[in-house]
Design a protein around this motif. Structure first.
Motif, PDB file in Angstrom:
ATOM      1  N   LYS A 200      44.557  35.684  31.213  1.00 39.40           N
ATOM      2  CA  LYS A 200      45.094  34.825  32.206  1.00 39.40           C
ATOM      3  C   LYS A 200      45.260  35.198  33.872  1.00 39.40           C
ATOM      4  N   PHE A 201      46.036  36.478  33.219  1.00 41.07           N
ATOM      5  CA  PHE A 201      46.441  38.164  34.275  1.00 41.07           C
ATOM      6  C   PHE A 201      45.377  38.345  35.507  1.00 41.07           C
ATOM      7  N   ARG A 202      44.524  38.542  34.058  1.00 42.27           N
ATOM      8  CA  ARG A 202      43.367  38.857  35.095  1.00 42.27           C
ATOM      9  C   ARG A 202      42.679  38.155  36.232  1.00 42.27           C
ATOM     10  N   LYS A 203      42.225  36.652  35.723  1.00 41.48           N
ATOM     11  CA  LYS A 203      42.022  35.359  37.269  1.00 41.48           C
ATOM     12  C   LYS A 203      42.748  35.319  37.941  1.00 41.48           C
ATOM     13  N   ASN A 204      44.514  35.469  37.305  1.00 41.70           N
ATOM     14  CA  ASN A 204      45.602  35.655  39.181  1.00 41.70           C
ATOM     15  C   ASN A 204      44.858  36.873  39.877  1.00 41.70           C
ATOM     16  N   PHE A 205      44.760  38.585  39.304  1.00 44.22           N
ATOM     17  CA  PHE A 205      44.105  38.927  40.361  1.00 44.22           C
ATOM     18  C   PHE A 205      43.416  38.985  40.527  1.00 44.22           C
ATOM     19  N   TRP A 206      42.378  38.507  40.273  1.00 36.69           N
ATOM     20  CA  TRP A 206      41.199  38.327  41.236  1.00 36.69           C
ATOM     21  C   TRP A 206      41.295  37.364  42.087  1.00 36.69           C
ATOM     22  N   LYS A 207      42.299  35.995  41.790  1.00 36.65           N
ATOM     23  CA  LYS A 207      43.376  35.581  43.237  1.00 36.65           C
ATOM     24  C   LYS A 207      43.411  36.163  43.985  1.00 36.65           C
ATOM     25  N   LEU A 208      44.603  37.668  43.987  1.00 38.25           N
ATOM     26  CA  LEU A 208      45.284  38.156  44.650  1.00 38.25           C
ATOM     27  C   LEU A 208      44.242  39.094  45.837  1.00 38.25           C
TER      28      LEU A 208
ATOM     29  N   CYS B 140      40.208  41.231  49.998  1.00 36.05           N
ATOM     30  CA  CYS B 140      39.341  42.946  49.797  1.00 36.05           C
ATOM     31  C   CYS B 140      38.007  42.472  48.941  1.00 36.05           C
ATOM     32  N   LEU B 141      37.418  41.795  49.088  1.00 35.96           N
ATOM     33  CA  LEU B 141      36.211  40.819  48.011  1.00 35.96           C
ATOM     34  C   LEU B 141      35.481  40.176  48.675  1.00 35.96           C
ATOM     35  N   PRO B 142      34.515  39.893  48.272  1.00 32.58           N
ATOM     36  CA  PRO B 142      33.682  38.723  48.888  1.00 32.58           C
ATOM     37  C   PRO B 142      33.733  37.222  48.462  1.00 32.58           C
ATOM     38  N   TYR B 143      34.355  36.159  49.260  1.00 33.78           N
ATOM     39  CA  TYR B 143      34.755  35.070  48.619  1.00 33.78           C
ATOM     40  C   TYR B 143      33.727  34.697  47.168  1.00 33.78           C
ATOM     41  N   LEU B 144      32.765  34.764  47.620  1.00 31.22           N
ATOM     42  CA  LEU B 144      31.688  34.031  46.868  1.00 31.22           C
ATOM     43  C   LEU B 144      31.518  34.734  45.143  1.00 31.22           C
ATOM     44  N   GLY B 145      31.484  36.487  45.488  1.00 34.81           N
ATOM     45  CA  GLY B 145      30.881  37.177  44.308  1.00 34.81           C
ATOM     46  C   GLY B 145      32.183  37.037  42.738  1.00 34.81           C
ATOM     47  N   VAL B 146      33.684  36.029  43.264  1.00 38.26           N
ATOM     48  CA  VAL B 146      34.779  36.433  42.836  1.00 38.26           C
ATOM     49  C   VAL B 146      34.907  34.803  42.657  1.00 38.26           C
ATOM     50  N   SER B 147      34.376  34.718  42.815  1.00 41.67           N
ATOM     51  CA  SER B 147      34.273  32.931  42.445  1.00 41.67           C
ATOM     52  C   SER B 147      33.923  32.260  41.226  1.00 41.67           C
ATOM     53  N   HIS B 148      32.728  32.840  41.602  1.00 38.68           N
ATOM     54  CA  HIS B 148      30.934  33.736  39.930  1.00 38.68           C
ATOM     55  C   HIS B 148      32.479  33.894  38.815  1.00 38.68           C
ATOM     56  N   GLN B 149      32.996  34.922  38.770  1.00 41.71           N
ATOM     57  CA  GLN B 149      33.397  35.651  38.375  1.00 41.71           C
ATOM     58  C   GLN B 149      34.674  34.562  37.468  1.00 41.71           C
ATOM     59  N   TRP B 150      35.635  33.729  38.433  1.00 42.30           N
ATOM     60  CA  TRP B 150      36.340  33.159  38.020  1.00 42.30           C
ATOM     61  C   TRP B 150      35.615  31.741  37.401  1.00 42.30           C
ATOM     62  N   LYS B 151      34.479  31.414  37.434  1.00 44.38           N
ATOM     63  CA  LYS B 151      33.735  30.576  36.737  1.00 44.38           C
ATOM     64  C   LYS B 151      33.235  30.970  36.018  1.00 44.38           C
ATOM     65  N   SER B 152      32.821  31.787  35.785  1.00 45.18           N
ATOM     66  CA  SER B 152      32.299  31.914  34.239  1.00 45.18           C
ATOM     67  C   SER B 152      33.365  32.008  33.360  1.00 45.18           C
ATOM     68  N   SER B 153      34.806  32.819  33.574  1.00 50.68           N
ATOM     69  CA  SER B 153      35.329  33.532  32.831  1.00 50.68           C
ATOM     70  C   SER B 153      36.398  32.069  32.671  1.00 50.68           C
ATOM     71  N   GLU B 154      36.279  31.145  33.347  1.00 53.73           N
ATOM     72  CA  GLU B 154      36.738  29.895  33.176  1.00 53.73           C
ATOM     73  C   GLU B 154      35.522  28.540  31.896  1.00 53.73           C
TER      74      GLU B 154
ATOM     75  N   LYS C 260      41.236  38.302  46.277  1.00 56.80           N
ATOM     76  CA  LYS C 260      40.370  37.314  47.284  1.00 56.80           C
ATOM     77  C   LYS C 260      41.393  36.923  48.215  1.00 56.80           C
ATOM     78  N   ASP C 261      42.868  36.347  47.439  1.00 63.49           N
ATOM     79  CA  ASP C 261      43.544  36.015  49.238  1.00 63.49           C
ATOM     80  C   ASP C 261      43.904  37.428  50.325  1.00 63.49           C
ATOM     81  N   ILE C 262      44.174  38.425  49.395  1.00 63.03           N
ATOM     82  CA  ILE C 262      44.119  39.347  50.676  1.00 63.03           C
ATOM     83  C   ILE C 262      42.614  40.268  51.370  1.00 63.03           C
TER      84      ILE C 262
END
Length: 339
Positions: free
Chosen positions: A291-299, A305-319, A301-303
Motif C-alpha cells: 500500500k505504501f509503495r503504491k502511494n509512493f508511485w502516486k506521489l 517525476c515519471l511518465p504517467y503511463l509507465g507508473v500506471s502500468h506498474q499500479w495496474k500490475s500490482s493491483e 506521478k502527482d509531482i
C-alpha cells in the motif's frame, strides 16, 4: 636498567601521541562525513514517509499513526547532525543556548524513535496474533495509539531534561558541547540503555517470537515474505544498535578503556553504525508495505517525476497481483500482509 626504561617510556609516549593524532584526524573526517550521509538519507527517506502518511494514508489505521510519529522523530533527529558534523570538523561555535537546545532535540527524538519502534512491534503482535480482536476494536486502537504517541513525546522530554539542564560548552583543547557530570552521565547512560536498547530489544524478542510461531502455523502466500521481513527488522536492529550500546556499557564499567586509542575507534565507528537506523527505518517500516509503495508511485506521478503511463502500468500490475493473491477473506492473512 633505568636508562632502558626511560627510553622505552619515551618511545611508548611518542607512539601513543602519534596514534592519538591519527585517531583525531580519522574522527575529524569519518564522523562528519557519516553524519552528513545519514542526514541526507534520513532527510529524504523520512520526508517521503511523512508526506505519504499524512496526505495519502490519512491516518486510517494504528500503523499509520505510528508511521507519522516515527519518521517525524527521525527527521528532527537527523536535522541536528549537520551541527554536530561542523563541531566535529572545527569546534562548537553555536553558543550555550544552542548547545542545550540541540542536545535536547537530539535526545528527545532518540527516545521517541526507539519507543515508537517498540509500539510498532507490539502493534504487529496484536494485528497477527489477535487479528480478529484487533479488527473489531480498530477505532478504539486508533484512539489509544494517538494517546500513546503523545505520552511517548512527553516521556521523552522528561527523560531528556538532565541533558538539557546540564548541557554546556566546555573548553577541552577546543570548544565542545556536552555534559560533564559523573552522576548525570550514569543516569543518562542507564536511561539510554533501558529505553533506547533493552526495551525495544525485549519487545522484539517476545513479540516476534510469538508472531513467527503464529506464521509457521498459518496458510497464505505472504507467510514466507513476512518471516523474511521480521528477521530483517531484527537483524538490522541488532547489527546497528548492539555494538554501540555494548561499547558504552564497557566504558561505563571500565573507564581505563577511554585511554586506549583502539577503543576510541570502536566508539566512533559503532556510533556511526547506530545512527544508520534513521536511514533504514523508512525502508523497514514503510516501503515494505505494498500500500505504501503504491502511494509512493502516486506521489511520484502527482509531482510529475515519471511518465504517467509507465507508473500506471506498474499500479495496474500490482493491483491485479494483490487482488489475485488476496481472494481469501482470511483476517489472519490480511494481518500478515500488513507486516
Amino acid at each position: 636498567m633505568a636508562e632502558y626504561n626511560y627510553e622505552d617510556y619515551n618511545s611508548s609516549y611518542e607512539s601513543s601521541r602519534e596514534e592519538h593524532q591519527q585517531f583525531l584526524q580519522f574522527k575529524k573526517v569519518f564522523l562528519p562525513c557519516t553524519y552528513l550521509v545519514v542526514f541526507i538519507g534520513g532527510l529524504v527517506g523520512n520526508s517521503l514517509v511523512l508526506v505519504i502518511s499524512i496526505f495519502y494514508h490519512r491516518l486510517q489505521s494504528l500503523t499509520d499513526v505510528f508511521l507519522v510519529n516515527l519518521p517525524l522523530a527521525d527527521l528532527v533527529f537527523v536535522c541536528t547532525l549537520p551541527f554536530w558534523a561542523y563541531a566535529g570538523i572545527r569546534e562548537w561555535v553555536f553558543g550555550k543556548a544552542m548547545c542545550k537546545t540541540l542536545l535536547g532535540i537530539y535526545t528527545i527524538n532518540f527516545y521517541t524513535s526507539m519507543l515508537i519502534l517498540t509500539c510498532i512491534t507490539v502493534d504487529r503482535f496484536t494485528a497477527v496474533v489477535k487479528a480478529t480482536k484487533a479488527y473489531n476494536q480498530q477505532a478504539k486502537r486508533m484512539t489509544w495509539g494517538k494517546v500513546t504517541s503523545l505520552l511517548i513525546w512527553v516521556i521523552s522530554l522528561l527523560v531528556s531534561l538532565p541533558q538539557i539542564i546540564y548541557g554546556n560548552v566546555f573548553n577541552l583543547d577546543k570548544l565542545i558541547c556536552g555534559y560533564h557530570n559523573e552522576e548525570i552521565s550514569t543516569v543518562v547512560l542507564a536511561t539510554q540503555m533501558t529505553l533506547g536498547f533493552f526495551l525495544p530489544l525485549l519487545a522484539m524478542i517476545v513479540c516476534y517470537s510469538v508472531i513467527i510461531k503464529t506464521l509457521l502455523h498459518a496458510r497464505g502466500f505472504q507467510k514466507h515474505r513476512s518471516l523474511k521481513i521480521i528477521f530483517l527488522v531484527m537483524a538490522v536492529f541488532l547489527v546497528t544498535q548492539t555494538p554501540f550500546n555494548l561499547v558504552k556499557l564497557i566504558r561505563s564499567t571500565q573507564w581505563e578503556y577511554d585511554a586506549m586509542t583502539s577503543f576510541q575507534y570502536a566508539i566512533v565507528v559503532t556510533e556511526a553504525i547506530a545512527y544508520l537506523r534513521a536511514c533504514l527505518n523508512p525502508v523497514l517500516y514503510a516501503f515494505v508495505s505494498l500500500k505504501f509503495r503504491k502511494n509512493f508511485w502516486k506521489l511520484v506521478k502527482d509531482i510529475g517525476c515519471l511518465p504517467y503511463l509507465g507508473v500506471s502500468h506498474q499500479w495496474k500490475s500490482s493491483e491485479d497481483n494483490s487482488k489475485t493473491c488476496s481472494a481469501s477473506h482470511n483476517v489472519e492473512a490480511t494481518s500478515i500482509f500488513q507486516l
